[in-house]
Motif scaffolding. Sequence first.
Motif: not given
Length: 302
Positions: A15-43
């Motif tokens: 399951i490692a390849p699937t987990l890697l793909l999910m980490a790159l295209f699912t989990f990371f975007p979710i966490v990154n969206s949460f962080i970006m929401a609190f960044k003011q005037d973020y470019n």
Amino acid sequence: MLEFKKDGWKAIVSIAPTLLLMALFTFFPIVNSFIMAFKQDYNFLSGVYNGFGISNFVYVLNDPMFKKALGNTAIMVIISVPATIIVSLLVSISLNSIKRLQGFFQTIFFLPYVTNTIALGLVFGVVFHKDYGLINNILGLGKIDWLGTGATYWKAMAVLMIYTLWDGLAFKIIVFLSGLQSIDKQYYQSAQIDGASKSRTLFKITVPLLSPMILYITITSFIGAFKAYSSVIALFSRGTTSNDAFGPDNMLITVVGYVYDKMWGHGGTPFGVASAAILILFAIILVITILQLQVSKKRVHY
């Protein structure tokens, strides 16, 4: 114990390849969206931002376009979810009760599930066309503009609801049919012996025994309705300008449509605003899902 560990490592490697793909295209975007929401005037391109805060949330909650999008989404949820559940349940019961041509009718109702959303939108665009549409011609309604620049809000919303109803039937019918076919026939035989009417049998036997499926369909339907975007684009083809991307004057814009519009359409630092909007939508869906699960403890029979 050693054999278990070996099998465990085999499972991890598998399951490692699937987990890697999910980490790159699912989990990371979710966490990154949460962080970006609190960044003011973020470019996003330069990575520059002006500290952390809630300014993006304040902007979204005070934006008239977001309020409009939230109102449209709420109307779609209130109308489409109960309608699709009731109609799909009635269709499933009807299909389950017939023997001849059952497979034929199941195929017809399953077609929207395997049909491209844009193709289905094009069909509805022809059916509801002002000049040569089947609805206007067959019903003799004249040249009513359902989807064009002259369409009123409720005319366009009516077409969108019919589209959503038809597009959402297939999956729900499959789930309900599988549930109906798993109900023990002895319940219905006992009801017949007792002289129970069809309506009483429906509400006292069928619906209670289908309650787990109804709960599942209700939750997934609410989530799907809150994420509505492709249905509007399929009907209005993203428009020709930013003012008619979701119907004339963007009158049918949804929350997800608002997010896409902020990300790609306007402003120099749109990603923080878009992330804040999607987190607000996530919070709304989470609260409604929790409430549904709490109510289901008394209503759902496993």
